[in-house]
Design a protein around this motif. Sequence first.
Motif, short mmCIF file in Angstrom:
data_model
loop_
_atom_site.label_atom_id
_atom_site.label_comp_id
_atom_site.label_asym_id
_atom_site.label_seq_id
_atom_site.Cartn_x
_atom_site.Cartn_y
_atom_site.Cartn_z
N ASP A 1 0.82 -1.21 0.00
CA ASP A 1 0.00 0.00 0.00
C ASP A 1 0.86 1.27 0.00
O ASP A 1 0.44 2.31 0.47
N ALA A 2 2.09 1.16 -0.54
CA ALA A 2 2.99 2.31 -0.62
C ALA A 2 3.06 2.84 -2.05
O ALA A 2 2.98 2.07 -3.01
N PHE A 3 3.22 4.18 -2.15
CA PHE A 3 3.25 4.84 -3.45
C PHE A 3 4.32 5.92 -3.44
O PHE A 3 4.55 6.57 -2.41
N GLY A 4 4.97 6.12 -4.56
CA GLY A 4 5.97 7.17 -4.64
C GLY A 4 6.27 7.56 -6.07
O GLY A 4 6.17 6.74 -6.98
N ILE A 5 6.63 8.81 -6.27
CA ILE A 5 7.07 9.30 -7.58
C ILE A 5 8.21 10.27 -7.35
O ILE A 5 8.32 10.89 -6.29
N GLY A 6 9.07 10.42 -8.33
CA GLY A 6 10.15 11.38 -8.25
C GLY A 6 11.39 10.88 -8.94
O GLY A 6 11.33 10.07 -9.87
N ILE A 7 12.55 11.40 -8.49
CA ILE A 7 13.85 10.95 -8.99
C ILE A 7 14.40 9.97 -7.97
O ILE A 7 14.64 10.33 -6.81
N GLY A 8 14.59 8.73 -8.38
CA GLY A 8 15.04 7.72 -7.44
C GLY A 8 15.51 6.47 -8.14
O GLY A 8 15.56 6.40 -9.37
N ALA A 9 15.89 5.49 -7.33
CA ALA A 9 16.42 4.23 -7.86
C ALA A 9 16.10 3.12 -6.88
O ALA A 9 15.78 3.36 -5.71
N LEU A 10 16.18 1.89 -7.35
CA LEU A 10 16.11 0.75 -6.45
C LEU A 10 17.29 0.83 -5.50
O LEU A 10 18.41 1.20 -5.88
N ALA A 11 17.06 0.53 -4.23
CA ALA A 11 18.09 0.72 -3.20
C ALA A 11 19.39 -0.01 -3.53
O ALA A 11 20.48 0.49 -3.25
N ASP A 12 19.29 -1.17 -4.16
CA ASP A 12 20.49 -1.95 -4.47
C ASP A 12 21.32 -1.33 -5.59
O ASP A 12 22.46 -1.75 -5.83
N ASP A 13 20.75 -0.34 -6.30
CA ASP A 13 21.48 0.29 -7.40
C ASP A 13 22.41 1.41 -6.93
O ASP A 13 23.12 2.01 -7.72
N GLY A 14 22.38 1.73 -5.64
CA GLY A 14 23.28 2.74 -5.12
C GLY A 14 22.58 4.04 -4.80
O GLY A 14 21.35 4.14 -4.87
N PRO A 15 23.33 5.09 -4.46
CA PRO A 15 22.74 6.37 -4.09
C PRO A 15 21.87 6.96 -5.20
O PRO A 15 22.19 6.84 -6.38
#
Length: 429
Positions: free
Chosen positions: A183-197
Motif C-alpha cells: 500500500d505504498a506509493f511514490g514518484i520522483g527521482i530515485g532508484a532501487l536501493a540496491d542500485d546505489g545512491p
Amino acid sequence: MDLSIDAIITGNAGDRVELVARGRIDSETASELEAAVEEQLRLGRHTIRLDLGAVGFLSSAGIRSLFNVHRAAKGAGGSCLVSRSSEPIHRVLTLSRLAPLLMEPGAIDRPAPLPAPAAGRAAPPPAATPAATTLRTEPVGEIVLVGFDGSAAAALEGVVVGAPAWTSGGGTIDEPPRNVSGDAFGIGIGALADDGPAATSGGELLAACGSVFVRPPRPFGVPDSLVGSGDLVPSIRMASGLFWEGTPRGHTGFEAADGATVALDTLLGILLERSGGEAIAVLVVAEVLGLVGAELIRPIAEATADDHPAAGRAEIAARWLSFSREPCHAGRTALVVGVATRGLSGALGDFVRPFGSVTAHLHAAVFPHRPLRRGITEPAEIVAALGGMSPLAVMHLLADPAPVLGSGRPELVRGACWFAPIKVRGPRP
C-alpha cells in the motif's frame, strides 16, 4: 450466408457480454468474430460467451478463430467460451477434440438445434434477455464517469522526500531507503536501493502497490522494474519526490463521450472538485491516446549551480531532459501515479507545477496494451498484472496545451482511477 454478431451486455458491472452469432464462420468471416471479441476486450468486458446456436458451418479457419479469441481473452485475465452451439458446431469441435477447451460444459452436454429458416427468409436471431447492467454512468462534459464512488476516499498522509536543492546543484541529503509495501506509493527521482545512491543512479521513478518502475538517468535508458512477491518487498532511494502509504479508495471508471477524448487534467479537475480537498493522490490505469512528458538523462550528482535541470533555459534543459515533442505511446496502457492540487502553496509548492487546467506532479509507466476489465475495483490486481510485463517507458508527465507551439497534454481513451484527499508535510530538515 454472411456472419452477423449481436452483443448482449450482462453482469452488475457491465463486464460480461454474450456475442450472438448467426451465419457461417469460415475463411471469409472468421476475422469478423475475432474483431468483435477484440472490441469487447478493449471495452473492459473480459467474460465473453459465444452463442453459436444459429451458426450452421464452422471451417478450419473458424476453428482457428475460436482458438485465437479464447487465447486473447485468457491473456487479458478473462475467458471466451462457447456457451451454446448448433449441432454442426458441436460435432466439429467434438471430433477435433477442442470441445473441452473452447466450450462450456453445458454447451457440450446440451447443444442447441440449428433453427430451420423459412423458404426465402433468414432465420430470426435467438431470443435474448435484456441487459442487466447496474453500473451507473454519469456524463461530465466530454468525460463519462462509470460507477463513481467517492464514499471510501479516506484522507491519506504523504511526505515530500529530499529537497529541491538536489535538482539544482545545491548539495545532497542522505535519504534512507524506503520499502514499497503493498500500500505504498511514490514518484520522483530515485532508484532501487540496491542500485546505489539516488544522486548517482536515480532516474524517473514510479512506485505503486508493491511494484517499482524506474528509468536509468542516461540517454536511451531502458526502464527496469521490481515487483514485490511474498517476502520480497522492493526498497528504493529517492533524491526528490513524494511518498505516501495507503491505497486511495475513491474509485471511478471513465471513458470518452462520443467523438471526444479523456484529457487527464480535465479528469483530475473533476476529482479535485468532488473530493473537496486541497490536494488528491491519484492512481490511474488507462488505454493511452497520447502522452506528453520528459525523462531525466543525466545523474543528479552532476548538477552544479549553473548547470541543472531546473535552470530555466532551454539549451541547459536539453542536456538534462529528453522531451516528447508530440503526444506518444498511443494504443498502449499507462499506469499513472501522482498528486493534483488547487494551487502552489504548502509543502507541495515546490513539487507541483501547472498541468493544463490543474496543478500537479505525475509520473507514468507505459506498457504494451493490456485490455482493462470493466468494473475493476482493486488497484493492486491490475498493477500486479502490469508488473508482469516489461515497462516501455517511465516518464514525468507534462501538459502544454498552448495552441500551435504547445506539445499537447496527456489524453486517454478509457480506464479506471483511484483517488483520495492527501495532506503532505515537507521534507525533514
